[in-house]
Design an enzyme around this catalytic site. Sequence first.
Site, PDB file in Angstrom:
ATOM      1  N   ARG A   1     -10.844  41.883 -17.756  1.00  0.00           N
ATOM      2  CA  ARG A   1     -11.038  41.740 -16.415  1.00  0.00           C
ATOM      3  C   ARG A   1     -10.101  41.881 -15.668  1.00  0.00           C
ATOM      4  O   ARG A   1      -8.786  41.879 -16.011  1.00  0.00           O
ATOM      5  CB  ARG A   1     -11.426  40.056 -16.652  1.00  0.00           C
ATOM      6  CG  ARG A   1     -12.455  39.461 -17.466  1.00  0.00           C
ATOM      7  CD  ARG A   1     -12.471  37.962 -17.496  1.00  0.00           C
ATOM      8  NE  ARG A   1     -13.518  37.415 -18.584  1.00  0.00           N
ATOM      9  CZ  ARG A   1     -13.430  37.271 -19.609  1.00  0.00           C
ATOM     10  NH1 ARG A   1     -12.079  37.196 -20.357  1.00  0.00           N
ATOM     11  NH2 ARG A   1     -14.486  36.628 -20.707  1.00  0.00           N
TER      12      ARG A   1
ATOM     13  N   LYS B   1     -10.213  33.643 -20.191  1.00  0.00           N
ATOM     14  CA  LYS B   1     -10.922  32.554 -19.721  1.00  0.00           C
ATOM     15  C   LYS B   1     -10.785  31.210 -20.569  1.00  0.00           C
ATOM     16  O   LYS B   1     -10.489  31.521 -22.052  1.00  0.00           O
ATOM     17  CB  LYS B   1     -12.498  32.487 -19.336  1.00  0.00           C
ATOM     18  CG  LYS B   1     -12.618  33.386 -18.293  1.00  0.00           C
ATOM     19  CD  LYS B   1     -14.027  33.456 -18.058  1.00  0.00           C
ATOM     20  CE  LYS B   1     -14.579  34.287 -16.840  1.00  0.00           C
ATOM     21  NZ  LYS B   1     -15.865  34.442 -16.456  1.00  0.00           N
TER      22      LYS B   1
ATOM     23  N   HIS C   1     -15.244  45.066 -11.932  1.00  0.00           N
ATOM     24  CA  HIS C   1     -15.903  44.542 -13.157  1.00  0.00           C
ATOM     25  C   HIS C   1     -16.774  45.565 -13.931  1.00  0.00           C
ATOM     26  O   HIS C   1     -17.278  45.541 -15.084  1.00  0.00           O
ATOM     27  CB  HIS C   1     -16.689  43.273 -12.868  1.00  0.00           C
ATOM     28  CG  HIS C   1     -17.020  42.481 -14.060  1.00  0.00           C
ATOM     29  ND1 HIS C   1     -16.052  41.809 -14.689  1.00  0.00           N
ATOM     30  CD2 HIS C   1     -18.102  42.340 -14.761  1.00  0.00           C
ATOM     31  CE1 HIS C   1     -16.698  41.164 -15.828  1.00  0.00           C
ATOM     32  NE2 HIS C   1     -18.000  41.338 -15.693  1.00  0.00           N
TER      33      HIS C   1
ATOM     34  N   ARG D   1     -15.140  47.319 -16.571  1.00  0.00           N
ATOM     35  CA  ARG D   1     -15.300  46.365 -18.021  1.00  0.00           C
ATOM     36  C   ARG D   1     -16.735  46.487 -18.602  1.00  0.00           C
ATOM     37  O   ARG D   1     -16.977  46.670 -20.067  1.00  0.00           O
ATOM     38  CB  ARG D   1     -14.936  45.097 -17.927  1.00  0.00           C
ATOM     39  CG  ARG D   1     -15.106  43.982 -18.781  1.00  0.00           C
ATOM     40  CD  ARG D   1     -14.376  42.664 -18.423  1.00  0.00           C
ATOM     41  NE  ARG D   1     -15.048  41.479 -18.821  1.00  0.00           N
ATOM     42  CZ  ARG D   1     -14.563  40.935 -20.237  1.00  0.00           C
ATOM     43  NH1 ARG D   1     -13.296  41.495 -20.800  1.00  0.00           N
ATOM     44  NH2 ARG D   1     -15.195  39.734 -20.569  1.00  0.00           N
TER      45      ARG D   1
ATOM     46  N   HIS E   1     -15.535  37.273 -25.221  1.00  0.00           N
ATOM     47  CA  HIS E   1     -16.846  36.391 -25.111  1.00  0.00           C
ATOM     48  C   HIS E   1     -16.616  35.209 -25.877  1.00  0.00           C
ATOM     49  O   HIS E   1     -16.200  35.431 -27.019  1.00  0.00           O
ATOM     50  CB  HIS E   1     -17.856  37.182 -25.146  1.00  0.00           C
ATOM     51  CG  HIS E   1     -18.247  37.997 -24.017  1.00  0.00           C
ATOM     52  ND1 HIS E   1     -19.024  39.063 -23.901  1.00  0.00           N
ATOM     53  CD2 HIS E   1     -17.549  38.277 -22.640  1.00  0.00           C
ATOM     54  CE1 HIS E   1     -19.048  39.789 -22.722  1.00  0.00           C
ATOM     55  NE2 HIS E   1     -18.204  39.207 -22.023  1.00  0.00           N
TER      56      HIS E   1
ATOM     57  N   TYR F   1      -9.616  34.050 -31.272  1.00  0.00           N
ATOM     58  CA  TYR F   1      -9.552  35.313 -31.126  1.00  0.00           C
ATOM     59  C   TYR F   1      -8.349  35.851 -31.899  1.00  0.00           C
ATOM     60  O   TYR F   1      -8.463  36.923 -32.410  1.00  0.00           O
ATOM     61  CB  TYR F   1      -9.507  35.729 -29.594  1.00  0.00           C
ATOM     62  CG  TYR F   1     -10.664  35.366 -28.866  1.00  0.00           C
ATOM     63  CD1 TYR F   1     -12.037  36.052 -29.062  1.00  0.00           C
ATOM     64  CD2 TYR F   1     -10.676  34.514 -27.796  1.00  0.00           C
ATOM     65  CE1 TYR F   1     -13.304  35.699 -28.391  1.00  0.00           C
ATOM     66  CE2 TYR F   1     -11.795  34.115 -27.011  1.00  0.00           C
ATOM     67  CZ  TYR F   1     -12.809  34.740 -27.649  1.00  0.00           C
ATOM     68  OH  TYR F   1     -14.292  34.479 -26.736  1.00  0.00           O
TER      69      TYR F   1
END
Length: 294
Positions: free
Chosen positions: A149, A172, A240, A243, A266, A275
Site C-alpha cells: 500500500r 493495517k 493503489h 497494488r 489481507h 503473517y
Amino acid sequence: MQETISAWADHLAQQRRRSAHTVRAYVATAHRLSAFLVEHWGESSSPARLAEVTAADLRAYLAFRRASGIGNASAARELSAVRGFLSFAAGEGTTPRLRGPSVKKGVPRPISPDEAVALAEDVADNAREPWIAARNWAVLMLLYGAGLRIGEALGLTGAILPLGATLSVTGKRAKTRIVPLLPQVREAVESYAALCPWPIAGKEALFRGAKGGVLDAALIRRAVQGARGRLGLGERTTPHALRHSFATHLLGRGADLRALQELLGHASLRSTQIYTAVDAAHLLDVYRNAHPRA
C-alpha cells in the site's frame, strides 16, 4: 543530425535535469525517428528538414512503431519524446499538432504490466530532480513489484537498509508480513537511497520530500494523475491500482490464493494465523514463479 541529437541529450541532462534513464530512452527515440525519416522521405534528414515534419509523417512513424509491438501507453510516451526533440531541433511552434494514442476512458483496474511500468517511468521522467525521479520510481516499484500500500511504502524507514531478499512490512492493524523483493525492486530502492541528498538511517523515513521531510502520499498521487493523463490511462489508474495489478497478475499466473493473501496483508481466513508465521522461502518461490516480471 548526430550533433543535434547529442546537443539534445546534453539539454535533457543539464537544463531539464532528466534522469540518465530518460536521456537514454529519449535519445534512442530521436535516433529511431531520424532513421525512419530517411527511409520515409527517401533522402537524408537534417535539423532544418525537421521543421518540415508533418502530422502525416508523425502518424506514419507511430504506425511504424506500433508495428513493432508497442502498446498505447508506450506509443504515447514515444510521441512525447518526438515532440520534445522536434521542438528542440526545429524550434518551438514547429511541431505539428497530433492527438496521441489513448485507451478507452475509465479503463478498469488492473492495468497491464506494460502500462504499469510505463506509468512508473513517466512519473519518474517528469520529476524535476534526478534523486526525485529515482524516489518516485522506487515508490511505484514497491507498489507494483511488491504489492505494498502507498502508506506502507512511505512508512518504511532507513532500518530496512541494506535490503535482502525479503522485506518485513507493517500494514493495517499493525500486522506484519514478509514480502519478497524482485531484484528490480531492490535496485530501484538502493539507487534512490544512493542519490537521496538527505541522510537515511535508523528510524528516519526512507522516502523524503524535496525539503527533507517525510514524503506526502498526495505528491505521488498527483504525479500519477499527471502521468495517466499523458498516457491516456483511465481515471481509476491510481497508486493503489498498481497494488491491485500486482495481485491480479499473480493470480492470473497461478499464484496460490492463501500465499497471495499473506503477500498483500489481507485478513486471513484463519484469524489466528499471523503473517510472520508464513514461510518466507515459500512466499519467495511463489512470487518468482508467478509475477510477470520475475
